[in-house]
Design an enzyme around this catalytic site. Structure first.
Site, PDB file in Angstrom:
ATOM      1  N   SER A 687       0.831  -1.192   0.000  1.00  0.00           N
ATOM      2  CA  SER A 687       0.000   0.000   0.000  1.00  0.00           C
ATOM      3  C   SER A 687       0.872   1.251   0.000  1.00  0.00           C
ATOM      4  O   SER A 687       1.625   1.477  -0.935  1.00  0.00           O
ATOM      5  CB  SER A 687      -0.968  -0.039   1.189  1.00  0.00           C
ATOM      6  OG  SER A 687      -1.976   0.927   1.066  1.00  0.00           O
ATOM      7  N   ASP A 760      -8.876  -4.712  -5.865  1.00  0.00           N
ATOM      8  CA  ASP A 760      -8.449  -3.837  -4.771  1.00  0.00           C
ATOM      9  C   ASP A 760      -9.590  -2.910  -4.372  1.00  0.00           C
ATOM     10  O   ASP A 760     -10.187  -2.236  -5.210  1.00  0.00           O
ATOM     11  CB  ASP A 760      -7.229  -3.025  -5.211  1.00  0.00           C
ATOM     12  CG  ASP A 760      -6.508  -2.373  -4.047  1.00  0.00           C
ATOM     13  OD1 ASP A 760      -7.186  -1.901  -3.117  1.00  0.00           O
ATOM     14  OD2 ASP A 760      -5.266  -2.329  -4.061  1.00  0.00           O
ATOM     15  N   HIS A 794      -7.545  -5.472  -1.344  1.00  0.00           N
ATOM     16  CA  HIS A 794      -6.300  -4.791  -0.972  1.00  0.00           C
ATOM     17  C   HIS A 794      -5.371  -5.709  -0.188  1.00  0.00           C
ATOM     18  O   HIS A 794      -4.153  -5.662  -0.350  1.00  0.00           O
ATOM     19  CB  HIS A 794      -6.631  -3.544  -0.149  1.00  0.00           C
ATOM     20  CG  HIS A 794      -5.478  -2.613   0.021  1.00  0.00           C
ATOM     21  ND1 HIS A 794      -4.819  -2.033  -1.038  1.00  0.00           N
ATOM     22  CD2 HIS A 794      -4.844  -2.159   1.138  1.00  0.00           C
ATOM     23  CE1 HIS A 794      -3.848  -1.258  -0.593  1.00  0.00           C
ATOM     24  NE2 HIS A 794      -3.842  -1.315   0.723  1.00  0.00           N
TER      25      HIS A 794
END
Length: 827
Positions: A687, A760, A794
């Site tokens: 991330s 995601d 994610h």
């Protein structure tokens, strides 16, 4: 910043290859130089012993009953299969749901598979019989602790079940009609006689057919109205989505008694929330209404907030809120009108809520920002002011008639204030404490709460009337959780108990009125977390659980806190992990992976606070980078990457300079220790850590390669803010440009592995971020590998995806770090 998640994709992992020596990486662990054709390939297994650890049975989860007499042990499912993630999924109004069972999407549910009850005062666990192959979620005790409810997955929906604690017998309360698309699905009544259930409306019928050809274009128009929004995902996009949202998110509130016939309350509606008052006489409803929006998730849709009696008759309309798609993007900005509407926990039926006094816009000058209101049933008197706040409201912890604690915060300064208020004398308050909420060493902890007779959490006081506080107890030597008593008149605290300096132990609950016998959870570096009874007077302990090490293969790996300084004097730290059996004198420097995540601060001293982790039990799970310890790598975990704003400047104004200085200091520290070779260090992150990784490769030559998972690389695609950046692109164009590694793709001259979930769900890290960054790298002739994981959000959930991710990481590091030739001399 993390937001709610979503998912889609194919069954095979698509791997796009570019610029790899020999044309491509090998398809399997034994063929280092084999070159598969570009395109789809089968999922690969990581090398031993990683696969064995991934497939080990997870440690059970546990829960104590409100009366602290019963311990619930629950078996957890392992990583789900990719087939499970391939269940149907809809992305509607910021939420991902499973249309088969009217619950959350499969990727977002951690299913439980077994259940047993154990008396805290001794005895063997009693196994609760469940249907074959059962999997369930959302276990909750009744306020009287005599029953335990949970939601069981069935082929056509979700059923509500209840366990009688005395007999350990489970029975079904409803057919598969529980609707958990919008939230929790059910709530216990305060008298424990039954439950309030959000149910699929009777006769709902099939979902609307949205496959028909469109009858016209979809049109949105601003008409000059200012409405900035951050980059939300999974929003409604057309009338078909709206029809599906209505179909799946509409619920019928139903009272389901433990014994007797269920009855409905009011009409079906799109409930965002529904909660029963502590006296059981009223229900607080939050109902989404049309017109829906294609720009924001459902919690910002037009919303009606009302109170009804148990027949469904409206007795109080709290608010009729319009669409809130025009809230400024600053973190302390809020929408006008009532918000945070809830029941006061320690009163029969008193509403509390907050309203902004500055219109919700932090750019307006205002002495006070928020006002907290109360209003007691029957809601005919005018609301009363509990307190005015100079910062944004941060929550209330209710205690008793004459004491509650109100928290306020201000993001720009990272400042918090806690107030003591007297609800019986509203408008009077005093400051209990003020602090930087990012600071760790001076954190006084949070009030200890316990369920009252209605099942609501309220402050626990000691016999002298002091507020019991518990906290992490961070020090440079480690975190040592504590129990303290705080005088509400002075804010002074007295430590009642602190975890031993070799342990990490914290209080879970109290077993007696005077607070001398408690249930704690204890772990050490080598001992996994387990529950025990502790006598705070004598120190005697009695073990309640015997959970074992889920990954004994890593028990002999070592770790230590490493402290060092940035060139400008900022104190930094990181945790160094070394493989089992490593001897520096014998083995010399190791190949190393640094795995990090930047953080923004406004105070240099707070940014430099370090905390040792020697007393923590650490084992990797999921796609953790710590698995690389089993492959002979040293891991420098979470080396400090502070980005500090000083003297009124925004932290990101000097992001690249500070980031490279942080990384330079980390590299120098581990090389100076002799555990890492300067020419064999990789950097990686997930991330915002992936964003960091790409920036470090573009702006420095400190690392041989990088691993960037589920990142964002072009900040013009998140123009109304990202992470802790509050300014929009047009207010800080240079900052957005300089911070985007996409801008400097032509300077990225080290190999990079990009991995991204195809579904995601995180705000800002759309898969297109990796797609376009890879395209730029490919077009510029960089060495890159781009892996997309079908159906993954994610974070990666499926066993196949997790295993393949670790296979990719291991092979990439083997090629570009462990077995890499000497680094070319600088020109």
């Amino acid at each position: 910043m993390m937001m709610r998640g979503r998912g889609v994709g194919l069954v095979l992992a698509a791997v796009l290859l570019s610029g790899v020596a020999g044309g491509a990486l090998a398809q399997n662990a034994g063929a280092q130089n084999a070159a598969p054709a570009a395109g789809p390939m089968v999922y690969q297994q990581p090398p031993a012993p990683i696969a064995d650890i991934l497939d080990a049975k997870p440690t059970p989860s546990s829960m104590l009953s409100p009366d602290r007499r019963t311990l619930v042990l629950m078996d957890r499912s392992n990583l789900p299969s990719i087939k499970a993630l391939a269940e149907p999924m809809l992305r509607l109004a910021g939420t991902r749901i499973n249309p088969r069972n009217n619950g959350a999407a499969e990727s977002r549910v951690a299913w439980l598979t077994g259940l047993s009850l154990q008396a805290v005062d001794g005895g063997q666990p009693r196994v609760v019989a469940l249907p074959d192959g059962a999997r369930f979620t959302a276990p909750r005790f009744s306020p009287d602790a005599k029953s335990l409810a949970f939601v069981l997955d069935r082929p056509t929906g979700l059923e509500l079940w209840v366990v009688d604690v005395a007999s350990a017998q489970a029975r079904k309360l409803t057919d598969p009609v529980v609707n958990m698309t919008g939230g929790t699905g059910y709530e216990w009544l305060p008298d424990s006689s039954g439950l309030l259930v959000e149910a699929v409306p009777a006769g709902r019928g099939p979902a609307p057919d949205v496959t028909a050809a469109p009858t016209g274009p979809n049109i949105e128009e601003t008409a000059g109205r200012v409405a900035p929004v951050r980059t939300y995902q999974d929003l409604l996009s057309n009338p078909g989505d709206e029809a599906l949202f209505d179909h799946y998110f509409t619920s019928q509130l139903t009272l389901v008694p433990l014994n007797g016939r269920a009855r409905t309350i009011g009409a079906p509606a799109v409930y965002l929330d529904a909660s029963v008052s502590p006296d059981g006489q009223y229900i607080l409803h939050e109902i989404a209404k049309r017109p829906y929006s294609y720009a924001v998730p459902d919690d910002l849709f037009p919303t009606e907030i009302v109170v009804t009696d148990l027949s469904g008759r409206v007795v109080r309309t709290v608010a009729d809120l319009p669409l809130r798609d025009d809230v400024p993007t600053a973190f302390d900005a809020v929408a006008p009108g009532p918000r945070a509407v809830e029941w006061r926990a320690d009163a029969p039926a008193t509403l509390t809520w907050v309203e902004a006094l500055d219109g919700g816009d932090i750019r307006r000058e205002a002495e006070f920002r928020d006002r907290v209101f109360m209003q007691a049933a029957p809601f005919t008197s005018e609301p009363v002011k509990l307190i005015d706040l100079k910062e944004r409201f941060g929550g209330i912890v209710w205690g008793r008639d004459d004491l509650a604690i109100v928290n306020s915060r201000w993001f720009n300064t990272r400042h918090e204030t806690r107030f003591v208020v007297d609800p019986s004398n509203p408008g009077e308050d005093r400051v209990l404490l003020e602090r930087n909420y990012q600071a760790r060493y001076d954190n006084p902890g949070q009030p200890v709460t316990q369920p009252n007779a209605q099942g609501r959490s309220v402050i626990r006081f000691d016999p002298q009337g002091r507020i019991l506080m518990s906290g992490a107890g961070a020090t440079p030597q480690g975190e040592f959780p504590f129990l303290a008593a705080m005088d509400p008149a002075t804010g002074r605290s007295e430590r009642l108990w602190t975890s031993a300096n070799t342990d990490y132990e914290y209080v879970v609950g109290f077993l007696d009125a005077d607070g001398k016998r408690v249930v704690t959870q204890r772990e050490t570096r080598l001992d996994p977390p387990n529950l025990q009874i502790r006598d705070l007077t004598t120190g005697q302990t009695t073990r309640l659980t015997n959970f074992t090490d889920p990954a004994p293969q890593l028990a002999e790996a070592t770790r230590q806190l490493v402290t060092y300084e940035r060139a400008d004097g900022v104190k930094l730290s990181g945790t160094l992990y070394l493989p089992a059996g490593y001897d520096k004198d014998r083995d010399g420097p190791l190949p190393m992976l640094m795995w990090a995540y930047p953080a923004e601060f406004t105070d240099v001293a707070v940014a430099g606070q370090t905390v040792d982790v020697q007393n923590r039990f650490v084992r990797p799970g999921g796609s953790s980078h710590l698995f690389l310890l089993t492959q002979g790598y040293a891991i420098f975990d979470n080396p400090s990457m502070p980005i500090i704003g000083k003297d009124g400047a925004e932290p990101n104004d000097t992001y690249v300079e500070q980031l490279t200085a942080d990384a330079q200091a980390a590299v120098d520290a581990v090389v100076r220790m002799g555990v890492a070779d300067r020419d064999r260090i990789a950097v990686g992150g997930h991330s915002y850590g992936a964003f960091m990784t790409a920036n470090l490769l573009a702006h420095s030559d400190l690392f041989r390669t990088g691993i960037a998972r589920s990142g964002a690389y072009n900040r013009t695609l998140t123009p109304f803010g990202f992470q802790s950046e509050q300014r929009n692109y047009w207010e800080a164009t240079e900052v957005y440009t300089e911070m985007s590694p996409f801008t400097y793709a032509n300077k990225l001259n080290e190999p990079i592995l990009l991995i991204h979930g195809e579904a995601d769900d995180n705000s800002g890290t759309f898969p297109v971020q990796s797609e376009r960054f890879y395209a730029a790298l490919k077009g510029l002739g960089a060495t890159a590998r781009y892996v997309t994981l079908p159906l993954e959000a994610h974070g990666y959930r499926a066993r196949e995806s997790v295993g393949h991710t670790l296979w990719e990481m291991t092979r990439w590091l083997d090629q570009y770090v462990k077995n890499a030739p000497p680094k070319p001399a600088a020109n």
